[in-house]
Design an enzyme around this catalytic site. Structure first.
Site, PDB file in Angstrom:
ATOM      1  N   LEU A 130     -45.194 -28.327  62.575  1.00 42.55           N
ATOM      2  CA  LEU A 130     -44.148 -28.928  63.403  1.00 42.55           C
ATOM      3  C   LEU A 130     -43.021 -29.395  62.489  1.00 42.55           C
ATOM      4  O   LEU A 130     -43.259 -29.792  61.341  1.00 42.55           O
ATOM      5  CB  LEU A 130     -44.688 -30.122  64.195  1.00 42.55           C
ATOM      6  CG  LEU A 130     -45.772 -29.841  65.245  1.00 42.55           C
ATOM      7  CD1 LEU A 130     -46.294 -31.152  65.826  1.00 42.55           C
ATOM      8  CD2 LEU A 130     -45.254 -28.938  66.350  1.00 42.55           C
ATOM      9  N   ASP A 131     -41.794 -29.375  62.998  1.00 43.67           N
ATOM     10  CA  ASP A 131     -40.668 -29.925  62.255  1.00 43.67           C
ATOM     11  C   ASP A 131     -40.916 -31.404  61.975  1.00 43.67           C
ATOM     12  O   ASP A 131     -41.654 -32.084  62.704  1.00 43.67           O
ATOM     13  CB  ASP A 131     -39.370 -29.771  63.061  1.00 43.67           C
ATOM     14  CG  ASP A 131     -39.009 -28.318  63.334  1.00 43.67           C
ATOM     15  OD1 ASP A 131     -39.415 -27.448  62.536  1.00 43.67           O
ATOM     16  OD2 ASP A 131     -38.330 -28.068  64.344  1.00 43.67           O
ATOM     17  N   ARG A 132     -40.272 -31.919  60.943  1.00 41.38           N
ATOM     18  CA  ARG A 132     -40.455 -33.315  60.535  1.00 41.38           C
ATOM     19  C   ARG A 132     -40.324 -34.280  61.719  1.00 41.38           C
ATOM     20  O   ARG A 132     -41.109 -35.218  61.869  1.00 41.38           O
ATOM     21  CB  ARG A 132     -39.433 -33.670  59.453  1.00 41.38           C
ATOM     22  CG  ARG A 132     -39.435 -35.133  59.044  1.00 41.38           C
ATOM     23  CD  ARG A 132     -38.341 -35.416  58.030  1.00 41.38           C
ATOM     24  NE  ARG A 132     -38.639 -34.777  56.764  1.00 41.38           N
ATOM     25  CZ  ARG A 132     -39.380 -35.335  55.797  1.00 41.38           C
ATOM     26  NH1 ARG A 132     -39.895 -36.540  55.976  1.00 41.38           N
ATOM     27  NH2 ARG A 132     -39.593 -34.694  54.668  1.00 41.38           N
ATOM     28  N   THR A 134     -40.462 -33.594  64.985  1.00 41.96           N
ATOM     29  CA  THR A 134     -41.192 -33.213  66.199  1.00 41.96           C
ATOM     30  C   THR A 134     -42.591 -33.802  66.099  1.00 41.96           C
ATOM     31  O   THR A 134     -43.209 -33.759  65.042  1.00 41.96           O
ATOM     32  CB  THR A 134     -41.267 -31.683  66.346  1.00 41.96           C
ATOM     33  OG1 THR A 134     -39.939 -31.156  66.455  1.00 41.96           O
ATOM     34  CG2 THR A 134     -42.058 -31.288  67.582  1.00 41.96           C
ATOM     35  N   ARG A 231     -35.665 -25.524  70.112  1.00 44.60           N
ATOM     36  CA  ARG A 231     -34.386 -26.198  69.873  1.00 44.60           C
ATOM     37  C   ARG A 231     -33.217 -25.227  70.028  1.00 44.60           C
ATOM     38  O   ARG A 231     -32.186 -25.555  70.644  1.00 44.60           O
ATOM     39  CB  ARG A 231     -34.402 -26.824  68.484  1.00 44.60           C
ATOM     40  CG  ARG A 231     -35.504 -27.862  68.320  1.00 44.60           C
ATOM     41  CD  ARG A 231     -35.771 -28.238  66.859  1.00 44.60           C
ATOM     42  NE  ARG A 231     -34.658 -28.968  66.282  1.00 44.60           N
ATOM     43  CZ  ARG A 231     -34.622 -29.361  65.025  1.00 44.60           C
ATOM     44  NH1 ARG A 231     -35.636 -29.090  64.198  1.00 44.60           N
ATOM     45  NH2 ARG A 231     -33.573 -30.033  64.558  1.00 44.60           N
TER      46      ARG A 231
END
Length: 295
Positions: A130-132, A134, A231
């Site tokens: 996951l993105d930082r 998220t 996104r």
């Protein structure tokens, strides 16, 4: 790992393992790294001839953990765990993996510490990231075999990922599929854009679950797994995620990160065939955002 030899299975032990999706590196691990194969409680080698009904136990050789990921103590919200893989609920504001020359704490560092404290191999096999900023469910395999088995089902019906996002505007139609190719932004390599010439096919299903005066909460299902897919797709249809400064260039006073959360995983366990439905409830900052949007 345990197997029972079926009538339809290959009967030479090595061929049986290949049929069960063991990779060449995993076979090499068994042969050269003190791995062991027991058939009916007796140690056997690759050329052993199996019979229907034989009980097999596979003990993989020790994997050498990478020095690039240091074990670091930290809080871990474990949602599911067995001897094959681990599912955790990641908070926002922490990366999945360390970047090169980065010494800050990430989920991989915390998971490595957790596994070593339990006396398990600390080799990190990240299945989903996951993105930082998220939050939500992330999957780590505990060995290379489990990793390869999960990787094979990652984008099929046996591994379904669902997210909740709060986006700007009221989405119309209220449900549908975004099917737009995603490529690397030629000006900023860390970003992604819709690219009809060089982009990879990317598909996201969405459904509105709550509507606010000028925002919507939507549930999304990924059919492909591109970087920043949700996104980019939400921005492309005119409804960027609230708080997503990277893709809106708009500072959002109501929340300090993109309002995106991996809320559910439906996994058919690739070894046991058990159906898992794992969930992580909406984190506090997104719950607070909903309350503010409701007025």
């Amino acid at each position: 790992m345990k197997f029972t030899v079926q009538e339809s299975d290959k009967k030479i032990l090595r061929k049986f393992l290949v049929q069960k999706k063991f990779s060449n590196s995993q076979l090499s691990n068994l042969k050269n790294n003190d791995g062991m194969i027991f058939v009916n409680h007796k140690l056997r080698h690759f050329d052993f001839k199996l019979k229907t009904g034989d009980q097999m136990l596979i003990v993989m050789g020790e994997e050498t953990p990478s020095d690039l990921i240091k074990p670091m103590e930290g809080q871990l919200d474990v949602v599911f765990e067995d001897k094959y893989f681990l599912v955790i609920n990641k908070p926002p504001g922490i990366a999945s993996l360390p970047a090169k020359a980065r010494t800050s704490k990430t989920m991989a560092n915390i998971v490595k510490y957790y596994l070593q404290q339990k006396g398990e191999n600390g080799t990190i096999h990240l299945v989903t990231r996951l993105d930082r900023d998220t939050s939500g469910l992330m999957v780590f395999a505990k060995n290379s075999y489990a990793h390869s088995m999960l990787d094979q089902i990652l984008h099929g019906d046996h591994f379904q990922k669902y997210y909740l996002a709060i986006v700007y505007g009221q989405v119309s139609p209220s449900e549908g599929k975004v099917d737009l190719p995603i490529g690397i932004d030629p000006d900023e390599f860390y970003k992604r854009v819709i690219d009809y010439e060089k982009g990879k096919q990317s598909q996201t299903l969405y459904r509105t679950v709550e509507t606010f005066s000028d925002a919507s909460m939507i549930k999304l299902k990924l059919l492909t797994g591109r970087t920043h897919q949700i996104r980019v797709h939400m921005k492309a249809i005119g409804h960027p995620i609230i708080g997503d400064f990277m893709y809106t260039k708009h500072a959002e006073p109501l929340i300090n990160r993109q309002a995106l959360h991996c809320t559910e995983l439906k996994i058919v366990h690739p070894v046991t065939n058990e159906t898992l439905d794992l969930t992580a409830s909406l984190p506090q900052d997104m719950t607070d955002l909903c309350q503010k949007l409701r007025g």
